[in-house]
Design a protein around this motif. Structure first.
Motif, PDB file in Angstrom:
ATOM      1  N   LYS A  70       0.845  -1.201   0.000  1.00 42.97           N
ATOM      2  CA  LYS A  70       0.000   0.000   0.000  1.00 42.97           C
ATOM      3  C   LYS A  70       0.864   1.229   0.000  1.00 42.97           C
ATOM      4  CE  LYS A  70      -4.231   1.894   0.946  1.00 42.97           C
ATOM      5  NZ  LYS A  70      -4.778   2.044   2.291  1.00 42.97           N
ATOM      6  N   LYS A  71       0.483   2.197  -0.794  1.00 48.17           N
ATOM      7  CA  LYS A  71       1.233   3.440  -0.913  1.00 48.17           C
ATOM      8  C   LYS A  71       1.176   4.203   0.401  1.00 48.17           C
ATOM      9  CE  LYS A  71       1.014   7.740  -3.590  1.00 48.17           C
ATOM     10  NZ  LYS A  71       0.518   8.627  -2.561  1.00 48.17           N
TER      11      LYS A  71
ATOM     12  N   THR B  30      -1.832  -5.120  -2.040  1.00 48.66           N
ATOM     13  CA  THR B  30      -1.964  -3.669  -2.154  1.00 48.66           C
ATOM     14  C   THR B  30      -2.843  -3.129  -1.032  1.00 48.66           C
ATOM     15  OG1 THR B  30      -3.763  -4.036  -3.722  1.00 48.66           O
ATOM     16  CG2 THR B  30      -1.636  -3.489  -4.651  1.00 48.66           C
ATOM     17  N   GLU B  31      -3.562  -4.020  -0.350  1.00 46.75           N
ATOM     18  CA  GLU B  31      -4.415  -3.559   0.738  1.00 46.75           C
ATOM     19  C   GLU B  31      -3.658  -3.526   2.065  1.00 46.75           C
ATOM     20  OE1 GLU B  31      -4.636  -6.402  -0.782  1.00 46.75           O
ATOM     21  OE2 GLU B  31      -4.695  -8.019   0.697  1.00 46.75           O
TER      22      GLU B  31
ATOM     23  N   THR C 179       3.634  -8.156  -7.857  1.00 43.98           N
ATOM     24  CA  THR C 179       2.300  -8.625  -8.266  1.00 43.98           C
ATOM     25  C   THR C 179       2.295  -9.308  -9.629  1.00 43.98           C
ATOM     26  OG1 THR C 179       1.818  -6.399  -9.085  1.00 43.98           O
ATOM     27  CG2 THR C 179       1.023  -6.952  -6.882  1.00 43.98           C
TER      28      THR C 179
ATOM     29  N   LYS D  65     -12.373  -4.088   0.358  1.00 40.10           N
ATOM     30  CA  LYS D  65     -10.909  -4.170   0.257  1.00 40.10           C
ATOM     31  C   LYS D  65     -10.421  -5.496   0.826  1.00 40.10           C
ATOM     32  CE  LYS D  65      -8.115  -2.010   3.246  1.00 40.10           C
ATOM     33  NZ  LYS D  65      -7.210  -1.051   3.910  1.00 40.10           N
ATOM     34  N   TRP D  66     -10.968  -5.862   1.961  1.00 39.52           N
ATOM     35  CA  TRP D  66     -10.525  -7.110   2.588  1.00 39.52           C
ATOM     36  C   TRP D  66     -11.182  -8.331   1.958  1.00 39.52           C
ATOM     37  CZ3 TRP D  66      -6.184  -7.528   4.846  1.00 39.52           C
ATOM     38  CH2 TRP D  66      -5.607  -6.381   5.419  1.00 39.52           C
TER      39      TRP D  66
ATOM     40  N   SER E 175      -8.675  -9.600  -0.512  1.00 37.50           N
ATOM     41  CA  SER E 175      -7.344 -10.032  -0.087  1.00 37.50           C
ATOM     42  C   SER E 175      -6.982 -11.377  -0.705  1.00 37.50           C
ATOM     43  CB  SER E 175      -7.286 -10.136   1.436  1.00 37.50           C
ATOM     44  OG  SER E 175      -6.054 -10.690   1.857  1.00 37.50           O
ATOM     45  N   VAL E 176      -5.747 -11.511  -1.191  1.00 33.60           N
ATOM     46  CA  VAL E 176      -5.355 -12.720  -1.924  1.00 33.60           C
ATOM     47  C   VAL E 176      -5.373 -13.929  -1.002  1.00 33.60           C
ATOM     48  CG1 VAL E 176      -3.419 -13.816  -3.124  1.00 33.60           C
ATOM     49  CG2 VAL E 176      -3.985 -11.450  -3.601  1.00 33.60           C
ATOM     50  N   ASP E 177      -4.815 -13.773   0.175  1.00 30.16           N
ATOM     51  CA  ASP E 177      -4.676 -14.931   1.060  1.00 30.16           C
ATOM     52  C   ASP E 177      -5.768 -15.021   2.110  1.00 30.16           C
ATOM     53  OD1 ASP E 177      -1.227 -14.381   0.722  1.00 30.16           O
ATOM     54  OD2 ASP E 177      -2.249 -16.216   0.118  1.00 30.16           O
ATOM     55  N   TYR E 178      -6.336 -13.893   2.492  1.00 26.61           N
ATOM     56  CA  TYR E 178      -7.269 -13.911   3.627  1.00 26.61           C
ATOM     57  C   TYR E 178      -8.655 -13.378   3.275  1.00 26.61           C
ATOM     58  CZ  TYR E 178      -2.649 -14.278   5.663  1.00 26.61           C
ATOM     59  OH  TYR E 178      -1.366 -14.661   5.923  1.00 26.61           O
TER      60      TYR E 178
ATOM     61  N   GLN F  72      -5.962 -12.671  -8.293  1.00 29.81           N
ATOM     62  CA  GLN F  72      -5.133 -11.641  -7.666  1.00 29.81           C
ATOM     63  C   GLN F  72      -5.958 -10.439  -7.219  1.00 29.81           C
ATOM     64  OE1 GLN F  72      -1.841 -12.115  -6.976  1.00 29.81           O
ATOM     65  NE2 GLN F  72      -0.712 -11.580  -8.809  1.00 29.81           N
TER      66      GLN F  72
ATOM     67  N   LEU G 102      -7.162  -7.155  -6.410  1.00 26.42           N
ATOM     68  CA  LEU G 102      -6.551  -5.819  -6.386  1.00 26.42           C
ATOM     69  C   LEU G 102      -5.055  -5.842  -6.689  1.00 26.42           C
ATOM     70  CD1 LEU G 102      -8.205  -4.323  -3.180  1.00 26.42           C
ATOM     71  CD2 LEU G 102      -8.700  -3.685  -5.524  1.00 26.42           C
ATOM     72  N   ASN G 103      -4.474  -7.016  -6.717  1.00 27.28           N
ATOM     73  CA  ASN G 103      -3.036  -7.098  -6.968  1.00 27.28           C
ATOM     74  C   ASN G 103      -2.709  -7.389  -8.422  1.00 27.28           C
ATOM     75  OD1 ASN G 103      -1.968  -6.926  -4.117  1.00 27.28           O
ATOM     76  ND2 ASN G 103      -3.459  -8.572  -3.934  1.00 27.28           N
TER      77      ASN G 103
ATOM     78  N   TYR H 213      -7.704   5.364  -3.245  1.00 27.78           N
ATOM     79  CA  TYR H 213      -6.864   5.754  -2.107  1.00 27.78           C
ATOM     80  C   TYR H 213      -7.002   4.754  -0.967  1.00 27.78           C
ATOM     81  CZ  TYR H 213      -4.646   8.782   1.349  1.00 27.78           C
ATOM     82  OH  TYR H 213      -3.808   9.296   2.303  1.00 27.78           O
ATOM     83  N   VAL H 214      -8.231   4.346  -0.702  1.00 28.12           N
ATOM     84  CA  VAL H 214      -8.472   3.441   0.432  1.00 28.12           C
ATOM     85  C   VAL H 214      -8.126   2.001   0.073  1.00 28.12           C
ATOM     86  CG1 VAL H 214     -10.272   2.492   1.928  1.00 28.12           C
ATOM     87  CG2 VAL H 214     -10.225   4.933   1.443  1.00 28.12           C
ATOM     88  N   MET H 215      -8.481   1.588  -1.149  1.00 25.67           N
ATOM     89  CA  MET H 215      -8.354   0.163  -1.471  1.00 25.67           C
ATOM     90  C   MET H 215      -6.955  -0.217  -1.935  1.00 25.67           C
ATOM     91  SD  MET H 215     -11.981  -0.529  -3.319  1.00 25.67           S
ATOM     92  CE  MET H 215     -12.386  -2.214  -2.943  1.00 25.67           C
ATOM     93  N   THR H 216      -6.348   0.593  -2.766  1.00 26.64           N
ATOM     94  CA  THR H 216      -5.077   0.169  -3.351  1.00 26.64           C
ATOM     95  C   THR H 216      -3.936   1.151  -3.157  1.00 26.64           C
ATOM     96  OG1 THR H 216      -5.631   1.236  -5.424  1.00 26.64           O
ATOM     97  CG2 THR H 216      -6.244  -1.096  -5.191  1.00 26.64           C
ATOM     98  N   GLY H 217      -4.253   2.378  -2.783  1.00 26.17           N
ATOM     99  CA  GLY H 217      -3.204   3.381  -2.701  1.00 26.17           C
ATOM    100  C   GLY H 217      -2.624   3.740  -4.055  1.00 26.17           C
TER     101      GLY H 217
ATOM    102  N   GLY I  14      -1.937   1.392  -6.373  1.00 26.51           N
ATOM    103  CA  GLY I  14      -1.265   0.225  -6.921  1.00 26.51           C
ATOM    104  C   GLY I  14      -2.238  -0.762  -7.553  1.00 26.51           C
TER     105      GLY I  14
END
Lengths: 582, 314
Positions: A241-242, A301-302, A514, B149-150, B153-156, B172, B174-175, B255-259, B261
């Motif tokens: 995350k940025k 990214t989260e 990623t 956002k959660w 999540s890839v793993d969780y 993936q 958001l990644n 801004y909240v979810m990925t910043g 990225g």
């Protein structure tokens, strides 16, 4: 009659509009904020982080005893009560200075915007961390920190600060800030002792965890051993995350010795990014391989550096995480021995097949960063954060704020919080800026005390770590033993728009991590160019070839004496032609 | 106007008096009076709009041409900020990302409420009411974004958990640079707020038109195409306009979810304005970029107004 009423109403409305516009124009950004009038009693607004009233304070002795026995125990209000005691003592020692506490936590999400709004509106507090304004360099260059050179030059405590600390207080040979505390933050790694014990990972002394002289190869191996796909537990995490990238790049700085920036050979700008140097690419490749080749890291990214990554660590989903102020942070928060005392400083572990909460000290250990591929690791203690003083205040207020900071952070306030009886202290010699005299014995005691967090019985930092969490003491000793590389700021060099640049570094890592088939060379080049055309664009007329010559010559000598392999392979083999512009 | 009984001997009623007076006044003077008095009612709203709307806007536009300091006097730098913006290699990336996001929003999220609303109108009234309650419950946007956002999540995350349970490969989300922007847009599908406006409009369409169409033997699709959609056109045009303006200024979700990225795949214009202004303290550059965004939105609106007429008779 109605015509008259409407006529006067109209005049009233138009008049109020005119007055409103004139008032707004006077608040417009074109002028500096209004300076408050000089008064006999000098008022300064000081940021406090909790809205405690002085009348809420417990008896002094009780407070000090509590602080000594536990350290900050999750409920940090105790420490801040001690802070307020110091404020009360200050107001007695300096009756002409009135300190007005304002509740202004500088670590929350809106702190930066709040400070900027207050500065623009002329209502900012007397001092603030310059990190909120992009660092001392940015704050000073934009006139957002007062020039306090005269005050610092006369400051007897100044001689106790090292070159690194003095360098980060300065911009173009003038002082613009006061360090928050005498020491600095150390960067390290936190790890789960319980998982290491489970996986059979022990150091040379038989303690669960890595050895202090571990390398990146050891790090990869340990992370792989600590990864358990069935439990969805990973060896480490790569937060993408940025924001808050500052501590994340510690491995770049201290383990891999990636240069902070290179000189622009064309001369059009001062700096160019070092992101596409070979050493930098090796580290980006490491991040990529931890996920895709070694399969021992989670990422997202989260996930941001501090919040989500730390939570995953506490919940037992990851076994290691790089953390700012690694050992010292852990030592501070490992004072509690029970969950009740620990407050929020607890972690989840498995006992008798059940998930339970335990205090940090039981399951978390601290380690220095692993050594880089050429065996490199420099002293990972960064200079302290800096307070800038509000330049909009009058000269008297600036001096009053400096007195306050001297009291609270350098010597006096700390002493009050630590041990000294307030009445006795205040009956003794009082300090003021013009005649700073503290009895040497007390000064020595206070300056050998830990940083602004109190510890039991006035023990030294290291001694306290031995009690709270021995692994952190071992880590701290290892960090202190590592050689300290020359700091660019000492040579007048520093990264412009630092936070923005670090965000770009993080973008590069994010894109590399990623993508399974990431082209590291292309990614490094892309983001290096982005940095060069963005935050690094511009020429600093005061930086000359001599600055670069001095820094790189000293750095080369340092590497030659301490890390010969890095000197031969990386510095001379890959970088020297790029940096030698003189 | 008649004077009330019993009042003849008393003082004349002021209203009656003024009306009589007004009736006696020449029309020009009455018009002048009306012209003057209406400003008393305009003034509060107008001044608020001026002070909190136009003044900051104009100031923001001026800042784009300055080296702006918070407390020191600003310096006029001409087009230097704009040159720096165009030189920055992040600029085309943020414009591309923002336009992509807007296109996805318009294509996926904008038209779904229209379709849902039209289909809802074919159901029973009780069903319509229930569905409206279910779908139009206000959702706190920020809370929803954080939860989504959660989920990603890839793993969780929940989504990959469901996929794993069903035996599918994980994603993936958001990644992934390819689908991250789509992941930002999807939460908007559950926000059916605009549907309320469409349903209100649809309920005002005269039923006689549909009855006449049925008598003519038209199909459902023909009724929708020739009756429903033309009647909805003014609302759709307005909502599209608002959608373009809002989505071009997207900030919260990325801004909240990925910043921004992964990499720079979801980094938008307003995020860059924020970074320039509040991280780098380069308010002038931030202002310049905001001005460019403003001009771009104006161009898009002009195009939208030209090719999407509100007038149902056109």
């Amino acid at each position: 009659m109605s015509k008259k009423i409407s006529k006067w109403l109209g005049i009233l409305v138009i008049g109020s509009l005119v007055i409103s516009f004139l008032s707004l124009a006077s608040f417009a950004q074109l002028g500096a904020g209004k300076k408050p009038p000089v008064e006999r009693t000098i008022e300064i607004k000081c940021p406090v982080y909790f809205g405690f009233e002085l009348k809420d304070l417990p008896p002094y002795r009780e407070l000090v005893d509590t602080l000594y026995n536990f350290g900050p125990r999750g409920n940090s209000s105790l420490w801040y009560m001690g802070w307020l005691y110091s404020m009360r003592a200050f107001s007695v020692a300096y009756p002409s200075i009135k300190v007005i506490p304002v509740n202004d936590p500088w670590w929350d999400a809106e702190a930066r915007e709040r400070l900027m709004t207050n500065l623009a509106g002329g209502t900012a507090p007397a001092y603030y961390p310059v990190s909120l304004l992009g660092g001392l360099r940015t704050a000073a260059s934009k006139g957002l920190a007062a020039d306090i050179t005269e005050l610092v030059e006369q400051w007897p405590v100044k001689k106790y600060f090292g070159d690194k600390t003095l360098a980060v207080m300065k911009y173009k040979d003038k002082y613009y800030g006061v360090p928050m505390f005498r020491g600095g933050w150390d960067s390290g790694l936190a790890y789960r002792k319980d998982f290491c014990r489970e996986a059979g990972i022990f150091d040379k002394e038989g303690n669960p965890g890595p050895s202090a002289d571990w390398t990146v190869t050891d790090f990869i191996e340990i992370c792989q051993k600590l990864t358990d796909p069935k439990k969805k537990r990973y060896g480490t995490v790569i937060p993408l995350k940025k924001g808050s990238a500052d501590w994340y790049v510690r491995m770049w700085e201290f383990s891999y010795l990636v240069p902070f920036a290179l000189p622009d050979p064309s001369g059009k700008n001062t700096y160019v990014s070092a992101l596409n140097t070979e050493q930098s690419k090796r580290l980006i490749q490491l991040n990529h391989d931890l996920v895709w080749k070694y399969k021992c890291a989670t990422y997202g990214t989260e996930i941001e550096n501090w919040g989500a990554a730390l939570q995953l660590f506490k919940d037992g989903k990851i076994a290691t995480t790089i953390t700012w102020s690694g050992p010292s942070f852990l030592a501070r928060h490992c004072g509690a021995k029970t969950v009740e005392e620990a407050g929020g400083m607890v972690a989840t572990t498995i006992k008798d097949g059940k998930e339970v909460l335990v205090p940090y000290s039981e399951v978390i250990g601290g380690a220095p960063l692993p050594k880089g591929p050429q065996g490199t690791r420099t002293n990972a203690i960064s200079p302290p954060d800096i307070y800038g003083i509000n330049p909009l205040m009058s000269e008297e207020q600036i001096q009053a704020a400096f007195e306050w900071l001297n009291w609270m952070n350098a010597v006096m306030g700390w002493e009050v919080m630590m041990r000294v009886d307030v009445d006795r202290r205040l009956n003794g010699k009082l300090m003021n800026q013009r005649g700073l005299k503290l009895p040497e014995k007390r000064l020595e005691f206070a300056l050998n005390a830990p940083t602004y967090y109190p510890m039991s019985g006035g023990k030294s930092w290291l001694a306290q770590m031995e009690i709270n969490n021995p692994s952190t003491a071992r880590a701290r000793k290892a960090i202190l033993a590592d050689p300290a590389a020359p700091l660019p700021e000492v040579y007048g060099l520093s990264i412009p728009n630092r936070q923005s640049y670090l965000d770009i570094v993080k973008m590069a890592v994010s894109e590399a991590v990623t993508k399974k088939d990431a082209d590291i060379d292309a990614i490094a080049d892309k983001y290096a160019q982005m940095a060069n055309r963005g935050p690094f664009k511009g020429k600093d007329a005061e930086i000359t070839k001599e600055n670069w010559n001095e820094y790189w010559t000293d750095f080369a000598d340092f590497c030659k004496n301490n890390f010969p392999e890095y000197y031969e392979k990386v510095l001379m083999g890959e970088l020297w032609d790029k940096v030698k512009i003189w | 106007m008649q004077i009330p009984r019993g009042w003849e001997a008393t003082r004349p009623h002021p209203l009656c008096n003024s009306e009589e007076k007004m009736a006696k006044e020449p029309p020009k003077q009455r018009a002048k009076y009306v012209k003057r008095i209406k400003w008393v009612f305009y003034a509060p709203g107008f001044s608020l709009n001026l002070v909190f709307g136009w003044y900051p806007l104009i100031l923001g536009l001026i800042v784009g041409f300055q080296a702006y300091y918070l407390i020191r006097p600003s310096e006029f730098v001409g087009f230097t900020n704009f040159q720096d913006i165009f030189y920055d290699s992040l600029t085309p990336i943020v414009f591309r990302n923002t336009l992509y996001y807007t296109a996805l929003q318009i294509g996926l999220v904008f038209f779904v409420p229209i379709i849902i609303s039209i289909l809802l109108m074919e159901m029973k009234k009780s069903t319509i009411r229930i569905m409206m309650i279910l779908w139009f419950i206000p959702i706190a946007q920020m809370a929803g974004i954080i939860i989504w956002k959660w989920f990603y999540s890839v793993d969780y995350g929940l989504f990959n958990g469901i996929l794993t349970t069903l035996g599918f490969p994980t994603s993936q989300w958001l990644n992934s640079a390819r689908i991250a922007m789509l992941c930002l847009v999807l939460p908007g599908l559950i926000m059916f707020g605009p549907g309320l406006i469409y349903i209100a409009t649809l309920q005002n369409i005269p039923q006689e038109l549909y009855e006449a169409a049925e008598l003519e033997g038209t199909s459902l699709w023909q009724k929708i195409w020739h009756i429903t959609l033309p009647r909805l056109r003014p609302i759709i045009a307005m909502m599209m306009l608002l959608s373009i303006i809002g989505n071009m200024q997207v900030f919260t979700q990325p801004y909240v979810m990925t910043g921004g990225g992964p990499g720079s795949a979801t980094y938008t214009i307003i995020m860059q304005v924020y970074t320039l202004s509040f991280t780098n303290l380069q308010f002038g550059k931030g202002g310049a970029l905001a001005l460019i965004l403003f001009l771009l939105i104006m161009v898009l609106i002009i195009i939208q107004r030209k090719y999407f007429k509100e007038n149902i008779d056109v």
